[in-house]
Design an enzyme around this catalytic site. Structure first.
Site, PDB file in Angstrom:
ATOM      1  N   GLU A 120       0.844  -1.209   0.000  1.00 25.09           N
ATOM      2  CA  GLU A 120       0.000   0.000   0.000  1.00 25.09           C
ATOM      3  C   GLU A 120       0.876   1.255   0.000  1.00 25.09           C
ATOM      4  OE1 GLU A 120      -2.411  -1.433   3.475  1.00 25.09           O
ATOM      5  OE2 GLU A 120      -4.085  -0.888   2.165  1.00 25.09           O
ATOM      6  N   GLU A 140      -3.475 -10.167   3.726  1.00 28.32           N
ATOM      7  CA  GLU A 140      -4.568  -9.792   4.625  1.00 28.32           C
ATOM      8  C   GLU A 140      -5.630 -10.885   4.710  1.00 28.32           C
ATOM      9  OE1 GLU A 140      -3.020  -7.758   2.614  1.00 28.32           O
ATOM     10  OE2 GLU A 140      -2.853  -5.762   3.487  1.00 28.32           O
TER      11      GLU A 140
END
Ligand code: 1HE
Length: 266
Positions: A120, A140
């Site tokens: 990210e 995740e």
């Protein structure tokens, strides 16, 4: 030997920064935890960009040790309730927005793990240089959590929502070369050569006029997301502002009078 302290703001020990002429280097410096990012790191990144000196014309972000970043520091997660987690995510959003929509172009130099929040972070930079060792993943899904550092907006924009779903559902990794196919990597270089290439690219971008870089960093991504009518109008306005800058006129005259470099392809 430790690098001298960054004089423009206090940074946590997990970050260090230095100047190379017009370029500032920001280094994730927590190799013992594979540059996993805790709140100190995230707030430190935000502060670094808030207090970036005006004469810095481009930034390079890189990581110390064998990996760029293992993402969110998972040890922080176990004690958070939903409300804490939501505010925590918003800290990441603020920090990475300072990168994406800051005053300068930002280059990230990637190696080893570029995963979860590390990806990210990379996705919020404008140019990504990947050493061959770099690999991308979004673990995740496997960890029972979700992206929270802007990935559903920025990573899905790069790789497409479908590929992002596949990465999150299966934990699949992509290598540096594969990342070229969907703009996770813009350049792939040999291991150990990323920082030099990243600095060279930052120096190249720093030579553009500040107005052009402002337009590229601030306006272009917004135009790309706007509805086409509004986008074209914004483009006409930004283009007029950029080309009426005296620095642009001087560059155009240089070209017309044969003093400026031609575009070459080797
Ligand atoms: C960590 C973290 C971390 C390492 N949080 N402590 N990210 C992940 O799910 C990736 C988790 N990490 C890994 O898969 C591996 O550590 C790596 C592939 C990155 C590197 O492997 P390796 O063998 O070099 O290192 P290691 O032995 O696994 O880790 C070294 C130490 O770092 C170890 O701690 P130690 O006290 O036992 O030495 C690890 O526990 C620690 N460590 N990664 C905390 N991530 C805004 S939302 C974003 C959501 C996410 O980012 S989810 C993805 C999380």
């Amino acid at each position: 030997m430790t690098a001298p302290a960054w004089p423009h703001c206090d940074l946590p020990p997990s970050l260090s920064a230095e100047r190379r002429g017009e370029i500032a280097l920001l280094r994730l410096s927590r190799p013992e935890k594979r540059n996993a990012m805790n709140l100190d790191v995230v707030l430190g990144i935000e502060k670094f960009f808030d207090f970036l000196p005006d004469d810095v014309r481009a930034v390079v972000i890189h990581g110390q040790g064998d990996h760029f970043s293992a993402g969110l520091d998972l040890s922080e997660l176990t004690e958070r309730n939903a409300s804490d987690s939501m505010h925590h995510s918003r800290h990441w959003h603020r920090a990475f927005e300072k990168i994406e929509f800051g005053r300068t172009p930002v280059v990230s130099v990637l190696h080893g793990a570029v995963v979860g929040g590390g990806l990210e972070l990379a996705a919020s930079t404008h140019i990504r240089v990947a050493e061959k060792s770099a690999f991308y993943a979004l673990p995740e899904g496997i960890r029972g959590i979700f992206v929270g550092g802007g990935g559903s907006v920025r990573i899905s924009r790069l790789v497409g929502a479908s590929r992002m779903q596949e990465m999150m559902l299966t934990g699949r990794t992509y290598g540096a070369e594969e990342g070229l196919g969907f703009a996770l990597s813009h350049y792939v270089v040999e291991n150990g050569e990323g920082l030099a290439r990243g600095i060279a690219l930052a120096e190249r971008a720093a030579k553009n006029t500040p107005m052009t870089n402002f337009a590229i960093v601030q306006a272009l991504p917004r135009i790309a997301q706007a509805d086409p009518d509004a986008g074209l109008l914004m483009e006409a306005m930004i283009s007029a502002i950029a080309s009426s800058d005296p620095a642009a006129t001087a560059r155009l005259i240089d070209f017309l009078e044969k003093r400026a470099a031609k575009v070459t392809h080797n």
